[in-house]
Design an enzyme around this catalytic site. Structure first.
Site, PDB file in Angstrom:
ATOM      1  N   ARG A 164       0.907  -1.197  -0.155  1.00  0.00           N
ATOM      2  CA  ARG A 164      -0.033   0.011   0.072  1.00  0.00           C
ATOM      3  C   ARG A 164       0.843   1.334   0.018  1.00  0.00           C
ATOM      4  O   ARG A 164       0.584   2.192   0.529  1.00  0.00           O
ATOM      5  CB  ARG A 164      -1.041  -0.010   1.357  1.00  0.00           C
ATOM      6  CG  ARG A 164      -1.686  -0.989   1.346  1.00  0.00           C
ATOM      7  CD  ARG A 164      -2.839  -0.990   0.348  1.00  0.00           C
ATOM      8  NE  ARG A 164      -4.145  -2.069   0.250  1.00  0.00           N
ATOM      9  CZ  ARG A 164      -3.912  -3.428  -0.208  1.00  0.00           C
ATOM     10  NH1 ARG A 164      -2.911  -3.852  -0.740  1.00  0.00           N
ATOM     11  NH2 ARG A 164      -5.072  -4.106   0.229  1.00  0.00           N
ATOM     12  N   SER A 238     -10.564  -0.686   3.230  1.00  0.00           N
ATOM     13  CA  SER A 238      -9.905  -0.740   4.375  1.00  0.00           C
ATOM     14  C   SER A 238      -9.535   0.488   4.885  1.00  0.00           C
ATOM     15  O   SER A 238      -8.663   1.280   4.204  1.00  0.00           O
ATOM     16  CB  SER A 238      -8.622  -1.652   4.280  1.00  0.00           C
ATOM     17  OG  SER A 238      -9.097  -3.151   3.975  1.00  0.00           O
ATOM     18  N   GLU A 333      -4.637   3.803   5.999  1.00  0.00           N
ATOM     19  CA  GLU A 333      -4.494   3.565   4.516  1.00  0.00           C
ATOM     20  C   GLU A 333      -5.078   4.765   3.707  1.00  0.00           C
ATOM     21  O   GLU A 333      -4.690   5.093   2.682  1.00  0.00           O
ATOM     22  CB  GLU A 333      -5.113   2.169   3.944  1.00  0.00           C
ATOM     23  CG  GLU A 333      -4.877   2.057   2.745  1.00  0.00           C
ATOM     24  CD  GLU A 333      -5.666   0.721   2.091  1.00  0.00           C
ATOM     25  OE1 GLU A 333      -5.640  -0.369   2.471  1.00  0.00           O
ATOM     26  OE2 GLU A 333      -6.696   1.208   1.289  1.00  0.00           O
TER      27      GLU A 333
HETATM   28  P1  FAD Z   1      -8.744   8.728  -5.430  1.00  0.00           P
HETATM   29  O1  FAD Z   1      -9.663   8.007  -4.083  1.00  0.00           O
HETATM   30  O2  FAD Z   1      -9.310   9.448  -6.335  1.00  0.00           O
HETATM   31  O3  FAD Z   1      -7.349   9.174  -4.911  1.00  0.00           O
HETATM   32  C1  FAD Z   1      -6.437   8.409  -4.026  1.00  0.00           C
HETATM   33  C2  FAD Z   1      -5.264   9.422  -4.045  1.00  0.00           C
HETATM   34  O4  FAD Z   1      -4.586   9.010  -5.344  1.00  0.00           O
HETATM   35  C3  FAD Z   1      -5.421  10.792  -3.611  1.00  0.00           C
HETATM   36  O5  FAD Z   1      -4.099  11.205  -2.786  1.00  0.00           O
HETATM   37  C4  FAD Z   1      -5.283  11.308  -5.020  1.00  0.00           C
HETATM   38  O6  FAD Z   1      -4.699  12.472  -5.190  1.00  0.00           O
HETATM   39  C5  FAD Z   1      -4.196  10.343  -5.731  1.00  0.00           C
HETATM   40  N1  FAD Z   1      -4.423  10.248  -7.350  1.00  0.00           N
HETATM   41  C6  FAD Z   1      -5.447   9.742  -7.816  1.00  0.00           C
HETATM   42  N2  FAD Z   1      -5.423   9.758  -8.991  1.00  0.00           N
HETATM   43  C7  FAD Z   1      -4.252  10.334  -9.557  1.00  0.00           C
HETATM   44  C8  FAD Z   1      -3.353  10.550 -10.709  1.00  0.00           C
HETATM   45  N3  FAD Z   1      -3.790  10.297 -11.676  1.00  0.00           N
HETATM   46  N4  FAD Z   1      -2.325  11.244 -10.575  1.00  0.00           N
HETATM   47  C9  FAD Z   1      -1.793  11.643  -9.270  1.00  0.00           C
HETATM   48  N5  FAD Z   1      -2.256  11.136  -8.167  1.00  0.00           N
HETATM   49  C10 FAD Z   1      -3.594  10.545  -8.092  1.00  0.00           C
HETATM   50  N6  FAD Z   1      -7.471  -0.820  -2.453  1.00  0.00           N
HETATM   51  C11 FAD Z   1      -6.892  -1.974  -2.383  1.00  0.00           C
HETATM   52  O7  FAD Z   1      -5.655  -1.757  -2.619  1.00  0.00           O
HETATM   53  N7  FAD Z   1      -7.161  -2.925  -2.583  1.00  0.00           N
HETATM   54  C12 FAD Z   1      -8.681  -3.286  -2.249  1.00  0.00           C
HETATM   55  O8  FAD Z   1      -9.051  -4.503  -2.261  1.00  0.00           O
HETATM   56  C13 FAD Z   1      -9.385  -2.401  -2.324  1.00  0.00           C
HETATM   57  N8  FAD Z   1     -10.663  -2.603  -1.973  1.00  0.00           N
HETATM   58  C14 FAD Z   1     -11.371  -1.354  -1.633  1.00  0.00           C
HETATM   59  C15 FAD Z   1     -12.812  -1.715  -1.671  1.00  0.00           C
HETATM   60  C16 FAD Z   1     -13.741  -0.661  -1.387  1.00  0.00           C
HETATM   61  C17 FAD Z   1     -15.248  -0.873  -1.302  1.00  0.00           C
HETATM   62  C18 FAD Z   1     -13.506   0.662  -1.474  1.00  0.00           C
HETATM   63  C19 FAD Z   1     -14.433   1.923  -1.618  1.00  0.00           C
HETATM   64  C20 FAD Z   1     -12.054   0.915  -1.660  1.00  0.00           C
HETATM   65  C21 FAD Z   1     -11.071  -0.137  -1.808  1.00  0.00           C
HETATM   66  N9  FAD Z   1      -9.710   0.172  -2.167  1.00  0.00           N
HETATM   67  C22 FAD Z   1      -8.796  -0.823  -2.263  1.00  0.00           C
HETATM   68  C23 FAD Z   1      -9.456   1.611  -2.005  1.00  0.00           C
HETATM   69  C24 FAD Z   1      -9.321   2.160  -3.728  1.00  0.00           C
HETATM   70  O9  FAD Z   1     -10.103   1.273  -4.344  1.00  0.00           O
HETATM   71  C25 FAD Z   1      -7.835   2.157  -4.325  1.00  0.00           C
HETATM   72  O10 FAD Z   1      -7.011   2.815  -3.260  1.00  0.00           O
HETATM   73  C26 FAD Z   1      -8.247   2.984  -5.710  1.00  0.00           C
HETATM   74  O11 FAD Z   1      -6.688   2.833  -6.562  1.00  0.00           O
HETATM   75  C27 FAD Z   1      -8.198   4.271  -5.582  1.00  0.00           C
HETATM   76  O12 FAD Z   1      -8.470   4.902  -6.854  1.00  0.00           O
HETATM   77  P2  FAD Z   1      -9.472   6.268  -6.930  1.00  0.00           P
HETATM   78  O13 FAD Z   1      -9.227   6.653  -8.437  1.00  0.00           O
HETATM   79  O14 FAD Z   1     -10.599   6.281  -6.292  1.00  0.00           O
HETATM   80  O15 FAD Z   1      -8.403   7.260  -6.073  1.00  0.00           O
HETATM   81  N1  EPU Z   2     -11.009 -10.323  10.323  1.00  0.00           N
HETATM   82  C1  EPU Z   2     -11.600 -10.426  11.479  1.00  0.00           C
HETATM   83  N2  EPU Z   2     -12.708  -9.588  11.525  1.00  0.00           N
HETATM   84  C2  EPU Z   2     -13.155  -8.667  10.694  1.00  0.00           C
HETATM   85  C3  EPU Z   2     -12.362  -8.755   9.563  1.00  0.00           C
HETATM   86  C4  EPU Z   2     -11.374  -9.561   9.284  1.00  0.00           C
HETATM   87  O1  EPU Z   2     -11.156 -11.178  12.354  1.00  0.00           O
HETATM   88  O2  EPU Z   2     -14.031  -8.158  10.935  1.00  0.00           O
HETATM   89  C5  EPU Z   2      -9.935 -11.214   9.865  1.00  0.00           C
HETATM   90  C6  EPU Z   2     -10.375 -12.758   9.516  1.00  0.00           C
HETATM   91  O3  EPU Z   2      -9.247 -13.791  10.328  1.00  0.00           O
HETATM   92  C7  EPU Z   2      -9.722 -12.816   8.196  1.00  0.00           C
HETATM   93  C8  EPU Z   2      -8.648 -11.942   7.985  1.00  0.00           C
HETATM   94  O4  EPU Z   2      -8.877 -10.863   9.113  1.00  0.00           O
HETATM   95  O5  EPU Z   2      -9.604 -14.108   7.741  1.00  0.00           O
HETATM   96  C9  EPU Z   2      -8.611 -11.180   6.659  1.00  0.00           C
HETATM   97  O6  EPU Z   2      -9.517 -10.557   6.305  1.00  0.00           O
HETATM   98  P1  EPU Z   2      -9.970 -10.286   4.911  1.00  0.00           P
HETATM   99  O7  EPU Z   2      -9.670 -11.546   3.947  1.00  0.00           O
HETATM  100  O8  EPU Z   2     -11.384  -9.655   4.803  1.00  0.00           O
HETATM  101  O9  EPU Z   2      -8.638  -9.118   4.327  1.00  0.00           O
HETATM  102  P2  EPU Z   2      -8.362  -8.017   5.058  1.00  0.00           P
HETATM  103  O10 EPU Z   2      -7.003  -8.347   5.671  1.00  0.00           O
HETATM  104  O11 EPU Z   2      -9.367  -7.492   5.985  1.00  0.00           O
HETATM  105  C10 EPU Z   2      -6.791  -7.108   3.039  1.00  0.00           C
HETATM  106  C11 EPU Z   2      -6.680  -5.790   2.275  1.00  0.00           C
HETATM  107  C12 EPU Z   2      -8.100  -5.623   1.504  1.00  0.00           C
HETATM  108  C13 EPU Z   2      -8.109  -6.688   0.316  1.00  0.00           C
HETATM  109  C14 EPU Z   2      -8.379  -7.872   0.955  1.00  0.00           C
HETATM  110  C15 EPU Z   2      -8.179  -9.252   0.196  1.00  0.00           C
HETATM  111  C16 EPU Z   2      -5.450  -4.389   3.754  1.00  0.00           C
HETATM  112  C17 EPU Z   2      -5.430  -3.180   4.633  1.00  0.00           C
HETATM  113  N3  EPU Z   2      -6.769  -4.772   3.129  1.00  0.00           N
HETATM  114  O12 EPU Z   2      -8.117  -6.966   3.754  1.00  0.00           O
HETATM  115  O13 EPU Z   2      -7.741  -4.409   0.675  1.00  0.00           O
HETATM  116  O14 EPU Z   2      -9.214  -6.612  -0.519  1.00  0.00           O
HETATM  117  O15 EPU Z   2      -7.071  -8.337   1.807  1.00  0.00           O
HETATM  118  O16 EPU Z   2      -6.876  -9.406  -0.514  1.00  0.00           O
HETATM  119  O17 EPU Z   2      -4.514  -4.940   3.178  1.00  0.00           O
HETATM  120  C18 EPU Z   2      -8.137  -2.111   0.863  1.00  0.00           C
HETATM  121  O18 EPU Z   2      -7.011  -1.719   0.768  1.00  0.00           O
HETATM  122  O19 EPU Z   2      -9.112  -1.000   0.908  1.00  0.00           O
HETATM  123  C19 EPU Z   2      -8.752  -3.464   0.729  1.00  0.00           C
HETATM  124  C20 EPU Z   2     -10.011  -3.571   0.827  1.00  0.00           C
END
Ligand code: FAD
Ligand code: EPU
Length: 337
Positions: A164, A238, A333
């Site tokens: 991240r 997250s 994050e």
């Molecule tokens: P924004 O929120 O618009 O911007 C994020 C940051 O990046 C800001 O600081 C912005 O200024 C900068 N930025 C954006 N675009 C540019 C650009 N073109 N040039 C320079 N800077 C820029 N993230 C994960 O890693 N894994 C996940 O599994 C994951 N699951 C998610 C699930 C949900 C339901 C949600 C809501 C979010 C999740 N995220 C996850 C976080 C998010 O989706 C990612 O961080 C994504 O890359 C953000 O994209 P965005 O375009 O919305 O960025």
């Molecule tokens: N868990 C709990 N309670 C909860 C949630 C999770 O006990 O309420 C424990 C469980 O043991 C579970 C473990 O945490 O097995 C891992 O949970 P999960 O698989 O949901 O993944 P996460 O660690 O919570 C991370 C990333 C996600 C990504 C998933 C799948 C980070 C900060 N988050 O979540 O990314 O989608 O793994 O790879 O690394 C994001 O970055 O926004 C994001 C959603």
């Protein structure tokens, strides 16, 4: 290029925070961007580049200039026997781009299906999920310096990707507008099914022959079952990172909490922050229209009407409690704006 004033950012952030942008402009072409630089707007105003707004927490009205990224387009720019290089404009919607690659049977992004946001934000925090990160398929990106207007190319090693993390969240924070990202995808995909529930979901779906499409479908199903849909409930995924702690500290914690959820990491043990937050009693906690999600403790949610400051304060309280209870420092994050 049309600059608007006092624009509500409510539709442009997945936390559904109602904050105003003092100045707002949609960037639909590189010429729009060059015009912004030529007018020296980034020198005059604080700038926020906004993609899908799915990883930002708006603390208050933004007293600067929002550059909403609408750059679009994608193309194959190179090909070898094994690989195909696909370049996407940074304003493309990430999941739509992933689906396009899957439809062409290009392998590498399928585990990253259904992550909200734009292509251009994907390198900012090296998005990751289900055993993959974009650094695994990243080839290069192009970015325009907001003060000089110079376009620079960043190769893999220039981006300093980590969990991240990237150089764009640290040393170069706020300096560049990423305009395109090129991915090196595989014509003979290596399937990654060992992470979490992917295999069991593939079994449940009755998949006999693996494909990038089957993995994408499995990942989408798992994600839909776990994470709140921002269209229904405001959230930014997250809110915290999973912390990495020294192995000795983990051994001690494991004695006290045998069911602690953890994984080996490069420099220690990675602890599931969701487990810590749940164990400390925060899961499902609801305050005045916002709180901690009931199914995923790592996700803070806005049921409607919360301010960024309220959500940030909740995160501060959680951090303090986790520090006191487990001796672990959680890091946010989400980008605080
Ligand atoms: P924004 O929120 O618009 O911007 C994020 C940051 O990046 C800001 O600081 C912005 O200024 C900068 N930025 C954006 N675009 C540019 C650009 N073109 N040039 C320079 N800077 C820029 N993230 C994960 O890693 N894994 C996940 O599994 C994951 N699951 C998610 C699930 C949900 C339901 C949600 C809501 C979010 C999740 N995220 C996850 C976080 C998010 O989706 C990612 O961080 C994504 O890359 C953000 O994209 P965005 O375009 O919305 O960025
Ligand atoms: N868990 C709990 N309670 C909860 C949630 C999770 O006990 O309420 C424990 C469980 O043991 C579970 C473990 O945490 O097995 C891992 O949970 P999960 O698989 O949901 O993944 P996460 O660690 O919570 C991370 C990333 C996600 C990504 C998933 C799948 C980070 C900060 N988050 O979540 O990314 O989608 O793994 O790879 O690394 C994001 O970055 O926004 C994001 C959603």
């Amino acid at each position: 290029m049309h600059i608007q004033n006092n624009v509500s950012l409510l539709p442009f952030n997945t936390f559904h925070i109602d904050a105003l942008a003092h100045h707002y402009v949609e960037i639909s072409s590189l010429d729009d961007l060059r015009e912004v630089v030529a007018q020296k707007l980034p020198q005059k105003h604080e700038v926020l580049v906004l993609g899908g707004g799915s990883n930002v927490l708006l603390m208050h009205n933004f007293d600067g200039l929002v550059l909403k990224n609408n750059l679009s387009g994608k193309q194959v720019v190179n090909e070898t026997e094994e690989h195909v290089y696909v370049k996407a404009a940074s304003g493309e919607v990430w999941h739509e781009f992933v689906l396009y690659c899957i439809a062409q049977n290009y392998g590498g992004l399928e585990n990253l299906s259904l992550i909200p946001g734009s292509v251009g934000a994907s390198p900012i925090q090296n998005i990751g999920a289900y055993g993959a990160e974009i650094k695994d398929t990243f080839f290069e990106l192009e970015a325009l310096h907001l003060h000089t207007g110079k376009t620079e190319t960043f190769a893999l090693n220039d981006c300093h990707f980590g969990y991240r993390e990237s150089v764009f969240k640290n040393k170069l924070k706020g300096q560049f507008f990423i305009t395109s990202v090129t991915f090196k995808l595989s014509k003979n995909p290596v399937f990654r099914t060992d992470y979490g529930q992917i295999q069991s979901e593939l079994d449940r779906l009755g998949v006999k022959e693996l494909s990038v499409k089957a993995i994408s479908d499995a990942v989408c199903n798992i994600r839909r079952s776990k994470l709140p849909d921002p269209a229904q409930i405001g959230n930014a995924g997250s809110f915290f990172k999973n912390p990495v702690i020294p192995n000795e500290q983990f051994v001690q914690l494991k004695q006290q909490y045998p069911d602690i959820s953890a994984y080996p990491a490069e420099r220690g043990t990675k602890i599931a922050a969701g487990w810590l937050i749940e164990k400390a009693g925060w899961k499902g906690k609801t305050l005045d229209g916002y709180g901690v999600h009931k199914n995923q403790a790592l996700v803070l949610v806005n049921y409607g009407g919360a301010s960024g400051e309220q959500i940030y304060q909740l995160s501060t309280d959680i951090i303090a409690d986790i520090q006191k209870t487990f001796g672990i420092a959680l890091e946010r994050e989400v980008n605080k704006i």
